[in-house]
Design an enzyme around this catalytic site. Structure first.
Site, mmCIF file in Angstrom:
data_model
loop_
_atom_site.group_PDB
_atom_site.id
_atom_site.type_symbol
_atom_site.label_atom_id
_atom_site.label_comp_id
_atom_site.label_asym_id
_atom_site.label_seq_id
_atom_site.Cartn_x
_atom_site.Cartn_y
_atom_site.Cartn_z
ATOM 1 N N VAL A 20 0.937 -1.304 0.135
ATOM 2 C CA VAL A 20 0.094 -0.050 0.132
ATOM 3 C C VAL A 20 0.789 1.195 0.166
ATOM 4 O O VAL A 20 1.985 1.289 0.454
ATOM 5 C CB VAL A 20 -0.896 0.037 1.077
ATOM 6 C CG1 VAL A 20 -1.854 -1.215 1.218
ATOM 7 C CG2 VAL A 20 -0.158 -0.115 2.546
ATOM 8 N N ASN A 24 0.915 -6.928 7.655
ATOM 9 C CA ASN A 24 2.376 -6.618 7.404
ATOM 10 C C ASN A 24 2.188 -4.797 6.892
ATOM 11 O O ASN A 24 1.481 -4.517 5.862
ATOM 12 C CB ASN A 24 3.141 -7.148 6.262
ATOM 13 C CG ASN A 24 4.560 -6.587 6.168
ATOM 14 O OD1 ASN A 24 4.959 -5.466 6.307
ATOM 15 N ND2 ASN A 24 5.560 -7.520 5.935
ATOM 16 N N VAL A 39 4.130 -2.729 5.234
ATOM 17 C CA VAL A 39 4.377 -2.372 4.256
ATOM 18 C C VAL A 39 4.017 -3.105 2.756
ATOM 19 O O VAL A 39 4.018 -2.986 1.918
ATOM 20 C CB VAL A 39 6.101 -2.255 3.907
ATOM 21 C CG1 VAL A 39 6.520 -1.371 4.983
ATOM 22 C CG2 VAL A 39 6.305 -3.739 4.009
ATOM 23 N N GLU A 40 2.894 -4.236 3.201
ATOM 24 C CA GLU A 40 2.172 -4.931 2.368
ATOM 25 C C GLU A 40 0.566 -4.368 2.327
ATOM 26 O O GLU A 40 0.378 -3.305 1.718
ATOM 27 C CB GLU A 40 2.368 -6.587 2.573
ATOM 28 C CG GLU A 40 3.934 -6.571 2.578
ATOM 29 C CD GLU A 40 4.261 -8.249 2.628
ATOM 30 O OE1 GLU A 40 3.557 -9.045 2.251
ATOM 31 O OE2 GLU A 40 5.393 -8.446 3.049
ATOM 32 N N MET A 41 -0.145 -5.338 3.067
ATOM 33 C CA MET A 41 -1.679 -4.791 2.895
ATOM 34 C C MET A 41 -1.906 -3.862 3.973
ATOM 35 O O MET A 41 -2.959 -3.195 4.031
ATOM 36 C CB MET A 41 -2.449 -5.806 2.974
ATOM 37 C CG MET A 41 -2.356 -6.820 1.591
ATOM 38 S SD MET A 41 -3.160 -8.258 1.757
ATOM 39 C CE MET A 41 -3.322 -8.755 -0.012
#
Lengths: 302, 302
Positions: free
Chosen positions: B73, B113, B115-117
């Site tokens: 994201v 996470n 830095v992911e979702m």
């Protein structure tokens, strides 16, 4: 000056060997180690006062007992080969199936195993409290005799059981004549055949799990990591054993199925690496393995 | 008759290959997998509705995203290479550092996470309850939308993402012409050089941890198993990755440092095995690696 140092470090890293020497000494708490040493040799740890740690980990005999399977209380036979206690501190986990994360956790295994010492820690604590151990523990540990302190003391002693200065370690440190030309050729073969993929690091093993029977199915009663995780994919994955002092720790493999290094090298080449290996190559690798026998520490003497 | 059968089984075991084919099919709960498929492709899983599982696990592109590091994201870049989701069900643990023991546990990682979702399961459950997912979950799961059921559905779908019938699997099943002579030579080299010591089993990897940089120090920002265990001896131990579909999953290694199979084969030979390898040998091994690309399952199509 600083850049010379950096270049030196860089070159050292670049040409580092995949095996590192055993240090001359590691820090221990001397008082705890002394208490642990007494316990290590004392049969009081077993339910009927017949078996000590040293029974299966004979420090004059490679740190194991030279038997296929060890005998515990009442002459009961186990079903797994005693690993050597020497340099065990450098293994990433303890036991063939890795069920103990360090030496402290390892101690509980044999003490309470019904076919080894068959004791319970409650009973053992009570038994020890009626002996001279009471004062000895009180001097070293604030809370005296407890399960944790028994394990801690023995583990502290076991940390002293390291075997530095093997010919191969001297060679790694720069003494190019510390091993024979045949041993050097053996080390080259050890790397070229792929043995090094699993046997590397300070203990030349002892730092990963791999499958028993990579290339072909091999029968095994014990199931390795599966015994701990109960995950199908962990079946037959065992801790790769250390090759430190391997010439002194026959018989070999987790079930002690081989008596000689010749046999086990041939077996490993075939079943773990799918390598064709000649008798001449086996001789050289075995010669190399003999260079891994270190000096026994002073603490091993009673 | 029985003894003929036993001899047949014995010979099969004796000449078994260290790699086994991907099965044609594995059992799944179809209703859960269908729900999981919808979630897999849905950006609703991410905090700002921009990232789905398929964003980093592109099923038309090897099951990963072809990037060195993935973007989550807000265009945030991660610090580890997305592994392929194909055949992940056959890995003994999930993630490069093995922190999830199976696919169900794996799902939580990317969803939460930052830095992911960057979502939380509480928020996600509330969000999903306001959509058509409410009825869909109620039909399949007694307790409707929960964290566990979201993970279970996605994992059930991921079990369908297997790639059978790679040329090499056809070869293993007896079709001797399914791979080229060069690929056969590559497979021989793969075994002779020792690659097989770690890359074996159904996923040709994915079933053990080993050190990144066995033969020589290699720099790595990520620390592997150490990130999970915080034990010094686990530093730089990563899950050995599967080589299934490896020709489709560039870039390579946990930090995506190599773009081509040529480079990574050369690197592995040197740093993991200390092997001298010629360009001709690399070509053959790379040819073999190309034989590991399987058929995409029908379930991969939207």
């Amino acid at each position: 000056m600083r850049s010379v140092l950096l270049i030196f470090i860089f070159l050292n890293l670049l040409y580092a060997e995949p095996i590192t020497p055993i240090p001359q000494h590691i820090e221990v708490d001397e008082a705890k180690a002394a208490l642990g040493k007494e316990l290590f040799f004392d049969t009081i740890l077993s339910v009927d006062n017949t078996v000590s740690c040293a029974t299966c980990h004979d420090l004059n005999n490679g740190g194991d007992d030279g038997l296929r399977f060890s005998f515990g209380v009442d002459g009961k036979e186990g079903d797994i080969n005693s690993p050597t206690v020497y340099n065990a501190v450098f293994n990433f986990r303890q036991f063939w199936n890795g069920r103990a994360k360090n030496l402290v956790h390892q101690v509980a295994g044999p003490v309470t195993n019904p076919v080894e010492m068959a004791s319970s820690f409650n009973a053992l604590v009570q038994k020890l409290k009626r002996t001279a151990y009471k004062n000895k523990f009180d001097k070293v540990y604030k809370d005296g005799i407890t399960k944790e302190n028994i394990a801690d003391a023995i583990a502290e002693y076991e940390k002293t059981l390291i075997t530095p200065n093997a010919p191969f370690d001297k060679y790694l440190r720069g003494d190019k004549n510390a091993i024979t030309p045949k041993q050097k050729e053996g080390y080259m073969l050890f790397k070229d055949k792929g043995c090094i993929a699993c046997h590397h690091g300070i203990n030349i093993g002892g730092n990963l799990y791999n499958k028993f029977g990579v290339m072909q199915y091999v029968s095994s009663k014990r199931l390795g990591r599966y015994e701990v995780t109960h995950q199908e994919e962990d079946k037959y994955y065992f801790k790769v054993p250390s090759l430190r002092n391997v010439a002194r720790t026959a018989p070999y493999l987790h079930d002690g199925r081989f008596e000689s290094l010749d046999e086990v090298v041939k077996f490993m080449a075939r079943y773990q690496l799918g390598q064709v290996i000649t008798q001449g190559e086996i001789d050289k690798i075995v010669a190399f393995l003999h260079s891994l026998s270190g000096e026994l520490p002073a603490s091993a003497k009673r």
